[in-house]
Design an enzyme around this catalytic site. Sequence first.
Site, PDB file in Angstrom:
ATOM      1  N   SER A  60      -7.341   5.251   0.495  1.00 58.28           N
ATOM      2  CA  SER A  60      -7.674   3.815   0.244  1.00 58.28           C
ATOM      3  C   SER A  60      -9.188   3.519   0.916  1.00 58.28           C
ATOM      4  O   SER A  60      -9.455   3.618   1.987  1.00 58.28           O
ATOM      5  CB  SER A  60      -6.780   2.829   0.832  1.00 58.28           C
ATOM      6  OG  SER A  60      -5.391   3.061   0.311  1.00 58.28           O
ATOM      7  N   ASP A 108       0.714  -1.261   0.080  1.00 59.99           N
ATOM      8  CA  ASP A 108      -0.004  -0.104   0.055  1.00 59.99           C
ATOM      9  C   ASP A 108       1.003   1.350   0.097  1.00 59.99           C
ATOM     10  O   ASP A 108       0.248   2.236   0.078  1.00 59.99           O
ATOM     11  CB  ASP A 108      -0.758   0.055   1.340  1.00 59.99           C
ATOM     12  CG  ASP A 108      -2.024   1.011   1.044  1.00 59.99           C
ATOM     13  OD1 ASP A 108      -2.579   1.216   0.004  1.00 59.99           O
ATOM     14  OD2 ASP A 108      -2.466   1.651   2.153  1.00 59.99           O
ATOM     15  N   GLN A 119      -7.059  -2.321  -5.699  1.00 59.59           N
ATOM     16  CA  GLN A 119      -7.354  -1.213  -4.722  1.00 59.59           C
ATOM     17  C   GLN A 119      -8.409  -0.398  -5.455  1.00 59.59           C
ATOM     18  O   GLN A 119      -7.805   0.179  -6.355  1.00 59.59           O
ATOM     19  CB  GLN A 119      -6.039  -0.567  -4.107  1.00 59.59           C
ATOM     20  CG  GLN A 119      -6.330   0.231  -2.951  1.00 59.59           C
ATOM     21  CD  GLN A 119      -5.262   0.919  -2.345  1.00 59.59           C
ATOM     22  OE1 GLN A 119      -4.729   1.765  -2.889  1.00 59.59           O
ATOM     23  NE2 GLN A 119      -4.615   0.493  -1.327  1.00 59.59           N
TER      24      GLN A 119
END
Length: 425
Positions: free
Chosen positions: A357, A335, A407
């Site tokens: 996110s 991430d 994502q």
Amino acid sequence: MNTESVVELLGKVPLLHRLTSLSLKRIAQVVVFKRYERGDYVVRRDEEVEGVYFLLQGQAQVLGSAGDSSEFLLKPFDFFGRGIFGNVYSADVVALSQLTCLLLMSHHCSLLETNPISDPDKDLDTPCLVERILSLDPLDLTLFRGFTIPNAPTFGKVFGGQLVGQALAAATNTVESTKIVHNLHSYFLLVGDITIPILYEVHHLRDGNNFATRRVDARQKGKTIFILFASFQRDQQGFDHQESNMPHMSPPETLVTREEMIERRITDPLLPRDYRNKIAAEKILTWPIDIRFCEPSYYTEQTKSPPRLNYWFRARGKLSDDQALHRCVVAFASDLIFACIGLNPHRKKGMSAAALSLDHSLWFHRPLRADDWLLFVMVNPTSFQSRGLTTGEMFNRKGELVVSLTQEALLKEAVTIKPIFGAKL
């Protein structure tokens, strides 16, 4: 000029604001005066650069620059040299008037360092910082406590990869060791506070002969800030094929680290002065993950670029052979820059933006080592309204596909971005 006068002049250079007065004095004792007439080339493209130049009097022009030409006009107390990669320069710089520079020769450039870049070979023999970030305190059989340690990556809030990695570590601690995580799906609900602990509560959803499923709720101040679902599987024989091919990229050993790249961009005149001055004034922290970008670029946070990125990465330090640990580390690292590439095609001068996110999913296909180089190939195929979707693949050095990722992120433009403990939406 005497040393005191040179120190006074150097004190006005943004690049040197983070240095101590003793460091400035040492630089003042070794710099060389260079003088040029109007029209003289200070540095030519594709030639070796002697070191870092500091402009004291006059002006110079960076030739062949795109965008606002005023951003590439070099004025007193500006600085340039060495280029983005290596000592071969990337631009022509020409004096617009009589020009005086101070030159810090290449063999003295170590005087500019405030944070020595760690030796990647030495890193292999030292304990992993990321392993300490992922360590949890067991409070009960299904309850764990995690912390944001002082040298962990943060961006004004708990880093999303920390939540994913710590939650996966909590779930792994409740599953028998013969079952290894093969996929996870996570949802970011609230911004995490880096100043207080995070409680991870693990729920047993399934315990079968070959599979186990867990849900993890991460809480702060009585609120659930993050949820993770993870599935674990016992090793089983089955079919094996791969359609995805690893793109050809330069070996990671030939590429500079993220920290070195940032330092070199500071002195590159092909980047806007305001951008370079901003970076020069910031403290560059070494991340627990060593990242080597595959393609050099002149893009900044306010210039458009393609919505894709390739880089090699590995954990700094040596990990044990525990495959569960390696997958937690990869979850943490996945991430770091993933969501941001969705902003690339929409950046513009003066824009302040953030990628937050919303959800994050990983599928682990094959065994891997997080302390050996993995190639992360990512692309954002589409963004619409306020959401962008990014997909990724990770390959080991043999070209085997080891992880697939997706994502979705909230892409926001704002005048100022102030992380707060509260809902993202």
